[in-house]
Design a protein around this motif. Structure first.
Motif, PDB file in Angstrom:
ATOM      1  N   GLU A 237      34.111  24.173 134.762  1.00  0.00           N
ATOM      2  CA  GLU A 237      35.002  23.160 134.193  1.00  0.00           C
ATOM      3  C   GLU A 237      34.847  23.146 132.677  1.00  0.00           C
ATOM      4  O   GLU A 237      33.742  23.306 132.171  1.00  0.00           O
ATOM      5  N   GLU A 245      44.677  23.135 124.023  1.00  0.00           N
ATOM      6  CA  GLU A 245      45.450  24.388 124.085  1.00  0.00           C
ATOM      7  C   GLU A 245      44.808  25.473 123.230  1.00  0.00           C
ATOM      8  O   GLU A 245      44.666  26.618 123.656  1.00  0.00           O
ATOM      9  N   LYS A 248      41.741  26.796 124.804  1.00  0.00           N
ATOM     10  CA  LYS A 248      42.036  27.661 125.953  1.00  0.00           C
ATOM     11  C   LYS A 248      42.371  29.080 125.488  1.00  0.00           C
ATOM     12  O   LYS A 248      41.923  30.060 126.094  1.00  0.00           O
ATOM     13  N   ASN A 252      40.107  32.213 126.535  1.00  0.00           N
ATOM     14  CA  ASN A 252      40.660  33.321 127.321  1.00  0.00           C
ATOM     15  C   ASN A 252      40.476  34.670 126.634  1.00  0.00           C
ATOM     16  O   ASN A 252      40.540  35.714 127.281  1.00  0.00           O
ATOM     17  N   TYR A 257      37.676  35.914 132.555  1.00  0.00           N
ATOM     18  CA  TYR A 257      38.857  35.534 133.341  1.00  0.00           C
ATOM     19  C   TYR A 257      39.606  34.455 132.569  1.00  0.00           C
ATOM     20  O   TYR A 257      39.041  33.832 131.666  1.00  0.00           O
ATOM     21  N   ASP A 258      40.850  34.208 132.903  1.00  0.00           N
ATOM     22  CA  ASP A 258      41.618  33.174 132.203  1.00  0.00           C
ATOM     23  C   ASP A 258      41.337  31.795 132.794  1.00  0.00           C
ATOM     24  O   ASP A 258      41.453  31.597 134.009  1.00  0.00           O
ATOM     25  N   ILE A 259      40.978  30.844 131.923  1.00  0.00           N
ATOM     26  CA  ILE A 259      40.760  29.491 132.428  1.00  0.00           C
ATOM     27  C   ILE A 259      42.114  28.795 132.527  1.00  0.00           C
ATOM     28  O   ILE A 259      43.033  29.074 131.765  1.00  0.00           O
ATOM     29  N   LYS A 260      42.208  27.913 133.510  1.00  0.00           N
ATOM     30  CA  LYS A 260      43.504  27.290 133.765  1.00  0.00           C
ATOM     31  C   LYS A 260      43.668  25.978 133.004  1.00  0.00           C
ATOM     32  O   LYS A 260      44.654  25.760 132.344  1.00  0.00           O
ATOM     33  N   THR A 261      42.666  25.104 133.143  1.00  0.00           N
ATOM     34  CA  THR A 261      42.819  23.802 132.497  1.00  0.00           C
ATOM     35  C   THR A 261      41.598  23.456 131.651  1.00  0.00           C
ATOM     36  O   THR A 261      40.477  23.816 131.992  1.00  0.00           O
ATOM     37  N   THR A 262      41.879  22.769 130.561  1.00  0.00           N
ATOM     38  CA  THR A 262      40.826  22.217 129.716  1.00  0.00           C
ATOM     39  C   THR A 262      41.137  20.730 129.577  1.00  0.00           C
ATOM     40  O   THR A 262      42.277  20.356 129.330  1.00  0.00           O
ATOM     41  N   HIS A 263      40.126  19.895 129.772  1.00  0.00           N
ATOM     42  CA  HIS A 263      40.331  18.453 129.698  1.00  0.00           C
ATOM     43  C   HIS A 263      39.890  17.930 128.341  1.00  0.00           C
ATOM     44  O   HIS A 263      38.849  18.335 127.838  1.00  0.00           O
TER      45      HIS A 263
END
Lengths: 270, 270
Positions: A237, A245, A248, A252, A257-263
């Motif tokens: 996480e 953004e 991210k 990446n 691997y590409d991370i999907k979400t950053t909070h």
């Protein structure tokens, strides 16, 4: 303590991802919670009091994620806060400075070691202190390189401007007959080929990220906290205090691997 | 409202001192409270939400100093927060963007204006917006220059590395036939001679600090708030969120006199 709880990893921004990447390689079964303090980056030019206040907030945030261990994946934060934080939390804590210092002390043949890092890390004097505590005969030569981080973040990792700045920063160290150079900031491994060209292939470059990941594995083992292999994949996480953004995109470019979400969280609330 | 109350001036760090210096020149009778957010500098790479949260804390701090007016001496903070802050406080507020945009709009002969600034200020689009609101026929060309601040803070204001970076940043603008260039970050006036050499003497450089100081005088007059000449000298107080000594050294290189004390406050408490 749940052995499959995540390991908390934090940095002042994106640089600590080079440490997270190494943990993913060396301990692929571990789940991670990464926090980058992008709202207050950089730490390298700030004072101990301020950095300690920031790190305490981050640790409180990581505690809400019930992490089983904490990695201070930032040289500046490790230099100024590791000893204090170790006393204040119940889980094992590891920084990047001791593992880097240890590797350098073990690797040098002629006993002359260079350290490059941020102003704050150099001012702390912790690399020389740890190295000499391992072997008082070793000589350590330090140099702050404040422009390296902005140059790397601007993407100029293979640019003659960065090389010119690097030649100036390293000019003194080139005269010191060192055989080992510690890359004492998590951004610097991204300049590895250039730094090696300037210092010469006979100078060994130490990237503390690698040794920190190994050190984390040992620390977890000592505390019987290594993750059990499960049917489910470990979870990674990512949290930041600003600019999800932008983070991210950088992540990446570094992670396998590409991370999907950053909070995004408001770290000042912790 | 006490007309001899101080004017509050703030910036993300040291850059706003170029604005404070101009106010000391243009309105020497005014007392000032300067705040530099050195614990969270820089703002130029951060998001609007984060910058607005920081600015609200700073405004609350300045209110405890009973300031009679507020100068947002930071382009990024002006771009993202001026309109909001104006509505939230009882005292007059002025930023650096509108005065700079106005001067540029009045100065251009061929109607083509360039703007250089931080990433955040350029992304806000506020310079083009204000300039076109004054004269819709004007054309504005923008360029973010993220390395200028760290290069200036490293003291490389007259260095060929900075000039090389500047030539790259300005290459596009050189093709646009502009006759006016706004220095849209408070650090950039320290690069004035280099920027002028690159752009050519026919391109007029606009330093918003000067027009902001003039604008402040008008704003105080409109509100019947100009300081009365007293027997005692005006007082200038300096506050930062970190690194008082470092701030003092930079301040003393910029201001017309040496400042004696700088106070450190925990801005997150406001």
């Amino acid at each position: 303590m749940n052995v499959n709880a995540p390991v908390g990893v934090f940095d002042s921004g994106v640089g600590g991802l080079t440490v997270a990447r190494e943990i993913m390689r060396q301990a692929p079964e571990e789940s991670l919670v990464y926090f980058g303090d992008t709202a207050r980056v950089p730490y390298g030019s700030k004072s101990r009091d301020t950095i300690l206040r920031y790190v305490r907030q981050i640790v409180r945030f990581l505690e809400t994620k019930e992490v089983k261990a904490i990695v201070i994946a930032c040289n500046t934060a490790s230099a100024y806060t590791l000893e204090t934080i170790e006393k204040e939390v119940d889980v094992p804590v590891i920084g990047v400075i001791k593992p880097g210092a240890k590797t350098a002390a073990e690797s040098t043949v002629n006993g002359r070691i260079g350290v490059i890092a941020t102003e704050a890390t150099i001012s702390s004097g912790l690399y020389p202190k740890f190295i000499r505590s391992l072997n008082p005969k070793l000589k350590v030569f330090s140099k702050a390189c404040p422009l390296f981080c902005p140059l790397v973040e601007e993407g100029l990792t293979h640019d003659f401007v960065t090389e010119e700045i690097a030649r100036r920063y390293l000019a003194d160290l080139q005269q010191k007959d060192i055989d080992t150079l510690i890359l004492g900031c998590t951004h610097y491994p991204l300049l590895r080929s250039m730094l090696s060209r300037i210092m010469g292939v006979e100078v060994q470059l130490v990237n503390p990220a690698y040794e920190t990941a190994i050190g984390l594995k040992h620390l977890l083992a000592e505390n019987h906290l290594n993750a059990q292999k499960l049917d489910v994949d470990p979870v990674h996480e990512f949290y930041v205090s600003d600019g999800a953004e932008k983070f991210k995109i950088f992540a990446n470019s570094i992670l396998p691997y590409d991370i999907k979400t950053t909070h995004v969280i408001n770290i000042e609330e912790y």
